[in-house]
Design a protein around this motif. Structure first.
Motif, PDB file in Angstrom:
ATOM      1  N   GLY A   7       9.057  -3.174   5.033  1.00  0.00           N
ATOM      2  CA  GLY A   7       7.627  -3.231   5.310  1.00  0.00           C
ATOM      3  C   GLY A   7       6.820  -3.419   4.054  1.00  0.00           C
ATOM      4  O   GLY A   7       5.800  -4.116   4.036  1.00  0.00           O
ATOM      5  N   SER A   8       7.288  -2.794   2.954  1.00  0.00           N
ATOM      6  CA  SER A   8       6.595  -2.930   1.674  1.00  0.00           C
ATOM      7  C   SER A   8       6.681  -4.350   1.125  1.00  0.00           C
ATOM      8  O   SER A   8       5.845  -4.759   0.322  1.00  0.00           O
ATOM      9  N   ILE A   9       7.689  -5.090   1.563  1.00  0.00           N
ATOM     10  CA  ILE A   9       7.808  -6.501   1.198  1.00  0.00           C
ATOM     11  C   ILE A   9       7.003  -7.368   2.156  1.00  0.00           C
ATOM     12  O   ILE A   9       6.240  -8.258   1.755  1.00  0.00           O
ATOM     13  N   ALA A  10       7.146  -7.099   3.468  1.00  0.00           N
ATOM     14  CA  ALA A  10       6.593  -7.999   4.486  1.00  0.00           C
ATOM     15  C   ALA A  10       5.070  -7.965   4.538  1.00  0.00           C
ATOM     16  O   ALA A  10       4.427  -9.010   4.714  1.00  0.00           O
ATOM     17  N   LEU A  11       4.473  -6.770   4.434  1.00  0.00           N
ATOM     18  CA  LEU A  11       3.018  -6.686   4.580  1.00  0.00           C
ATOM     19  C   LEU A  11       2.270  -7.526   3.548  1.00  0.00           C
ATOM     20  O   LEU A  11       1.436  -8.363   3.927  1.00  0.00           O
ATOM     21  N   PRO A  12       2.513  -7.358   2.250  1.00  0.00           N
ATOM     22  CA  PRO A  12       1.730  -8.150   1.299  1.00  0.00           C
ATOM     23  C   PRO A  12       1.999  -9.639   1.394  1.00  0.00           C
ATOM     24  O   PRO A  12       1.077 -10.440   1.205  1.00  0.00           O
ATOM     25  N   VAL A  13       3.237 -10.026   1.688  1.00  0.00           N
ATOM     26  CA  VAL A  13       3.525 -11.455   1.821  1.00  0.00           C
ATOM     27  C   VAL A  13       2.786 -12.030   3.023  1.00  0.00           C
ATOM     28  O   VAL A  13       2.186 -13.110   2.953  1.00  0.00           O
ATOM     29  N   ALA A  14       2.791 -11.310   4.148  1.00  0.00           N
ATOM     30  CA  ALA A  14       2.075 -11.776   5.344  1.00  0.00           C
ATOM     31  C   ALA A  14       0.586 -11.882   5.078  1.00  0.00           C
ATOM     32  O   ALA A  14      -0.052 -12.898   5.416  1.00  0.00           O
ATOM     33  N   TYR A  15       0.007 -10.857   4.463  1.00  0.00           N
ATOM     34  CA  TYR A  15      -1.427 -10.863   4.216  1.00  0.00           C
ATOM     35  C   TYR A  15      -1.833 -11.872   3.135  1.00  0.00           C
ATOM     36  O   TYR A  15      -2.952 -12.394   3.159  1.00  0.00           O
ATOM     37  N   ASP A  16      -0.943 -12.177   2.219  1.00  0.00           N
ATOM     38  CA  ASP A  16      -1.274 -13.145   1.160  1.00  0.00           C
ATOM     39  C   ASP A  16      -1.047 -14.584   1.577  1.00  0.00           C
ATOM     40  O   ASP A  16      -1.705 -15.495   1.053  1.00  0.00           O
ATOM     41  N   HIS A  17      -0.122 -14.817   2.525  1.00  0.00           N
ATOM     42  CA  HIS A  17       0.282 -16.193   2.838  1.00  0.00           C
ATOM     43  C   HIS A  17       0.149 -16.556   4.318  1.00  0.00           C
ATOM     44  O   HIS A  17       0.511 -17.668   4.700  1.00  0.00           O
ATOM     45  N   GLY A  18      -0.388 -15.644   5.141  1.00  0.00           N
ATOM     46  CA  GLY A  18      -0.348 -15.870   6.578  1.00  0.00           C
ATOM     47  C   GLY A  18      -1.586 -16.469   7.208  1.00  0.00           C
ATOM     48  O   GLY A  18      -1.653 -16.592   8.440  1.00  0.00           O
ATOM     49  N   ASP A  19      -2.585 -16.873   6.422  1.00  0.00           N
ATOM     50  CA  ASP A  19      -3.850 -17.348   7.003  1.00  0.00           C
ATOM     51  C   ASP A  19      -3.657 -18.574   7.888  1.00  0.00           C
ATOM     52  O   ASP A  19      -4.158 -18.630   9.020  1.00  0.00           O
ATOM     53  N   GLU A  20      -2.945 -19.580   7.385  1.00  0.00           N
ATOM     54  CA  GLU A  20      -2.764 -20.812   8.153  1.00  0.00           C
ATOM     55  C   GLU A  20      -1.895 -20.556   9.381  1.00  0.00           C
ATOM     56  O   GLU A  20      -2.155 -21.082  10.469  1.00  0.00           O
ATOM     57  N   TRP A  21      -0.854 -19.749   9.193  1.00  0.00           N
ATOM     58  CA  TRP A  21       0.014 -19.402  10.325  1.00  0.00           C
ATOM     59  C   TRP A  21      -0.790 -18.748  11.440  1.00  0.00           C
ATOM     60  O   TRP A  21      -0.650 -19.092  12.614  1.00  0.00           O
ATOM     61  N   LEU A  39      -7.329   3.971   1.230  1.00  0.00           N
ATOM     62  CA  LEU A  39      -6.158   3.606   2.023  1.00  0.00           C
ATOM     63  C   LEU A  39      -5.123   4.727   2.087  1.00  0.00           C
ATOM     64  O   LEU A  39      -4.830   5.388   1.097  1.00  0.00           O
ATOM     65  N   GLU A  40      -4.574   4.900   3.286  1.00  0.00           N
ATOM     66  CA  GLU A  40      -3.388   5.714   3.520  1.00  0.00           C
ATOM     67  C   GLU A  40      -2.406   4.853   4.315  1.00  0.00           C
ATOM     68  O   GLU A  40      -2.812   3.897   4.980  1.00  0.00           O
ATOM     69  N   TYR A  41      -1.135   5.231   4.260  1.00  0.00           N
ATOM     70  CA  TYR A  41      -0.124   4.425   4.954  1.00  0.00           C
ATOM     71  C   TYR A  41       0.703   5.301   5.879  1.00  0.00           C
ATOM     72  O   TYR A  41       0.902   6.489   5.639  1.00  0.00           O
ATOM     73  N   THR A  42       1.167   4.698   6.957  1.00  0.00           N
ATOM     74  CA  THR A  42       1.859   5.419   8.019  1.00  0.00           C
ATOM     75  C   THR A  42       2.880   4.485   8.653  1.00  0.00           C
ATOM     76  O   THR A  42       2.727   3.254   8.566  1.00  0.00           O
ATOM     77  N   PRO A  43       3.932   5.025   9.272  1.00  0.00           N
ATOM     78  CA  PRO A  43       4.946   4.159   9.896  1.00  0.00           C
ATOM     79  C   PRO A  43       4.439   3.336  11.077  1.00  0.00           C
ATOM     80  O   PRO A  43       5.137   2.444  11.539  1.00  0.00           O
ATOM     81  N   GLY A  44       3.270   3.622  11.552  1.00  0.00           N
ATOM     82  CA  GLY A  44       2.714   2.860  12.661  1.00  0.00           C
ATOM     83  C   GLY A  44       1.328   3.365  12.985  1.00  0.00           C
ATOM     84  O   GLY A  44       0.924   4.443  12.541  1.00  0.00           O
ATOM     85  N   VAL A  45       0.594   2.603  13.789  1.00  0.00           N
ATOM     86  CA  VAL A  45      -0.753   3.023  14.158  1.00  0.00           C
ATOM     87  C   VAL A  45      -0.726   4.305  14.972  1.00  0.00           C
ATOM     88  O   VAL A  45      -1.532   5.212  14.746  1.00  0.00           O
ATOM     89  N   VAL A  46       0.203   4.419  15.921  1.00  0.00           N
ATOM     90  CA  VAL A  46       0.232   5.632  16.753  1.00  0.00           C
ATOM     91  C   VAL A  46       0.540   6.882  15.926  1.00  0.00           C
ATOM     92  O   VAL A  46      -0.147   7.903  16.070  1.00  0.00           O
ATOM     93  N   PRO A  47       1.548   6.878  15.039  1.00  0.00           N
ATOM     94  CA  PRO A  47       1.716   8.052  14.176  1.00  0.00           C
ATOM     95  C   PRO A  47       0.469   8.373  13.357  1.00  0.00           C
ATOM     96  O   PRO A  47       0.152   9.553  13.136  1.00  0.00           O
ATOM     97  N   GLY A  48      -0.251   7.340  12.914  1.00  0.00           N
ATOM     98  CA  GLY A  48      -1.495   7.576  12.191  1.00  0.00           C
ATOM     99  C   GLY A  48      -2.542   8.225  13.062  1.00  0.00           C
ATOM    100  O   GLY A  48      -3.257   9.147  12.636  1.00  0.00           O
ATOM    101  N   ILE A  49      -2.657   7.753  14.306  1.00  0.00           N
ATOM    102  CA  ILE A  49      -3.625   8.338  15.241  1.00  0.00           C
ATOM    103  C   ILE A  49      -3.285   9.790  15.522  1.00  0.00           C
ATOM    104  O   ILE A  49      -4.167  10.665  15.528  1.00  0.00           O
ATOM    105  N   SER A  69       2.947  -0.857  -4.464  1.00  0.00           N
ATOM    106  CA  SER A  69       2.368  -1.218  -5.749  1.00  0.00           C
ATOM    107  C   SER A  69       0.874  -1.495  -5.620  1.00  0.00           C
ATOM    108  O   SER A  69       0.318  -1.556  -4.512  1.00  0.00           O
ATOM    109  N   GLU A  70       0.230  -1.714  -6.752  1.00  0.00           N
ATOM    110  CA  GLU A  70      -1.171  -2.129  -6.739  1.00  0.00           C
ATOM    111  C   GLU A  70      -1.334  -3.464  -6.034  1.00  0.00           C
ATOM    112  O   GLU A  70      -2.344  -3.704  -5.362  1.00  0.00           O
ATOM    113  N   ALA A  71      -0.336  -4.334  -6.181  1.00  0.00           N
ATOM    114  CA  ALA A  71      -0.385  -5.632  -5.500  1.00  0.00           C
ATOM    115  C   ALA A  71      -0.382  -5.448  -3.990  1.00  0.00           C
ATOM    116  O   ALA A  71      -1.037  -6.202  -3.255  1.00  0.00           O
ATOM    117  N   PHE A  72       0.355  -4.450  -3.505  1.00  0.00           N
ATOM    118  CA  PHE A  72       0.373  -4.125  -2.080  1.00  0.00           C
ATOM    119  C   PHE A  72      -1.039  -3.785  -1.609  1.00  0.00           C
ATOM    120  O   PHE A  72      -1.533  -4.325  -0.607  1.00  0.00           O
TER     121      PHE A  72
END
Length: 413
Positions: free
Chosen positions: A291-305, A107-117, A83-86
């Motif tokens: 991953g579509s759930i975990a990434l935005p939640v981690a990036y939005d709420h993970g600063d203190e962690w 932005l583009e998305y990939t299953p991992g950094v190595v597949p992207g490389i 989504s746009e929120a992502f």
């Protein structure tokens, strides 16, 4: 006494100020966990302390766990989308932690950094073209270049007198003259270097001089210790941005590699179009529902962690460095500027590289990555992953010392 005071200070800090419990051991056996459940296959014994593959033994931020559990509770797991929120979460994280303002169109998305490389190598080079890497370096770099019938051009890092590593820029200039792409790793795995602005600018200038595309693996970019600072090479100069593809992911930062979600940042429209077309050829840009759930939640709420994680990891690094200096000075190590990986130098020991590796497994009972997998420059070195509980690090160091003392290697200076 100094060592006791330092450890005691860490204990007080964590007990009074830490919201998250990184000392808690969560059993990982029996979860199809590569790090734990493959120990017998990898090391020939099932009981080594696993300090090899680069994931952490810490629970991710509770917000991530709860969000994934909520989604898993819904019994249908069909196709998903980002989504746009992502996208806003990615843009916000990079702005807060990297000082780089992105456009969602980059932005583009990939299953991992190595597949992207791999996709980028195929998009921007042809078979027979040269790709420069800086060994000792993350082992899939050379492997994937060769699998795709490109030529590996080594620009080995040089070791300084203090044990840290630096770039040989004269050699880099020569190698880039023969290349179409430069595949870099910053923070560097396994050396732990975080390249300075001056170094990154020299890299950018040389890549512009030779018209070389920059493929920058920055997956460890969030894991950097003071006073060092991770900088995105593409953010330093519009000229660099026009030839750069940057790869990031929340996988190392938040210990969610199993969700197979990574990000490619491509500011230049022409490069972006070519990369996107290559993704389309292999249909590998589809989303992972969790991953579509975990990434935005981690990036939005993970600063203190993340802040507290870095403090804990730095405590582990300090423990290992103090231990080696005090009890095993024959094992060289420079504190990493970034990553949770320590690069241990056993070249003073009267053993071959292969013998050191078996010593770590058979005598010390520790599972590590042997250094030659990162290139021939890694012979005599072992990579140690310290992203685990302090008690586990303490046990590993004690086992290493006892085994070394029994063999007489503790007396080597």
């Amino acid at each position: 006494m100094v060592y006791f005071i330092k450890c005691h200070t860490f204990a007080i800090y964590f007990s009074l100020y830490m919201k998250y419990d990184f000392d808690e051991i969560v059993p990982r056996e029996g979860t199809d966990c590569e790090k734990f459940d493959l120990r017998n296959d990898i090391f020939g014994r099932p009981d080594v302390i696993p300090m090899w593959v680069a994931d952490m033994d810490f629970t991710p931020p509770v917000e991530v766990v709860e969000a994934v559990q909520r989604r898993a509770a819904h019994p249908i797991y069909g196709y998903t989308y980002r989504s746009e929120a992502f996208n806003r979460s990615v843009v916000g994280w990079v702005r807060r932690h990297g000082g780089w303002t992105l456009s969602p169109e980059w932005l583009e998305y990939t299953p991992g950094v190595v597949p992207g490389i791999v996709t980028a190598i195929r998009a921007f080079t042809a078979e027979g073209d040269g790709v420069v890497i800086q060994p000792p370096v993350y082992h899939p770099f050379a492997r994937q270049i060769r699998y795709n019938n490109r030529v590996v051009l080594d620009n080995p890092l040089r070791q300084r007198s203090d044990g840290s590593f630096e770039i040989d820029f004269e050699d880099l200039d020569r190698k880039l003259a023969q290349a179409k792409a430069f595949l870099m790793c910053n923070p560097h795995n396994p050396s732990g270097r975080v390249f300075t602005e001056q170094e990154l600018r020299r890299i950018g200038e040389l890549c512009e001089k030779h018209d070389v595309v920059i493929l920058s693996d920055e997956i460890h970019g969030d894991l950097v210790y003071e006073p060092h600072r991770h900088l995105h090479i593409a953010a330093l100069d519009p000229r660099f941005a026009k030839r750069a593809v940057t790869f990031i992911a929340p996988s190392k930062t938040f210990n969610i590699a199993g969700f197979a979600t990574a990000v490619c940042i491509v500011p230049d429209e022409k490069l972006h179009r070519k990369l996107h077309e290559e993704f389309m050829k292999f249909h590998i840009d589809e989303g992972n529902i969790f991953g579509s759930i975990a990434l935005p939640v981690a990036y939005d709420h993970g600063d203190e962690w993340l802040e507290q994680l870095l403090a804990y990891l730095e405590g582990n690094i300090t423990y290992v460095m103090d231990f080696l200096r005090g009890k095993l000075p024959s094992v060289g190590c420079t504190p990493p500027e970034g990553t949770y990986l320590m690069w241990l130098d056993f070249r003073r020991w009267p053993l071959t590289h292969e013998e050191v590796y078996r010593f770590m497994i058979d005598r010390a009972g520790i599972g590590v990555n042997e250094g030659s997998m990162f290139g021939e420059e890694g012979r005599g070195w072992m990579r140690l992953n310290i992203a685990t509980q302090r008690s586990v690090v303490e046990q590993a160091m004690d086992q290493l010392y006892r085994a070394a003392k029994e063999a007489g290697y503790d007396r080597i200076v």
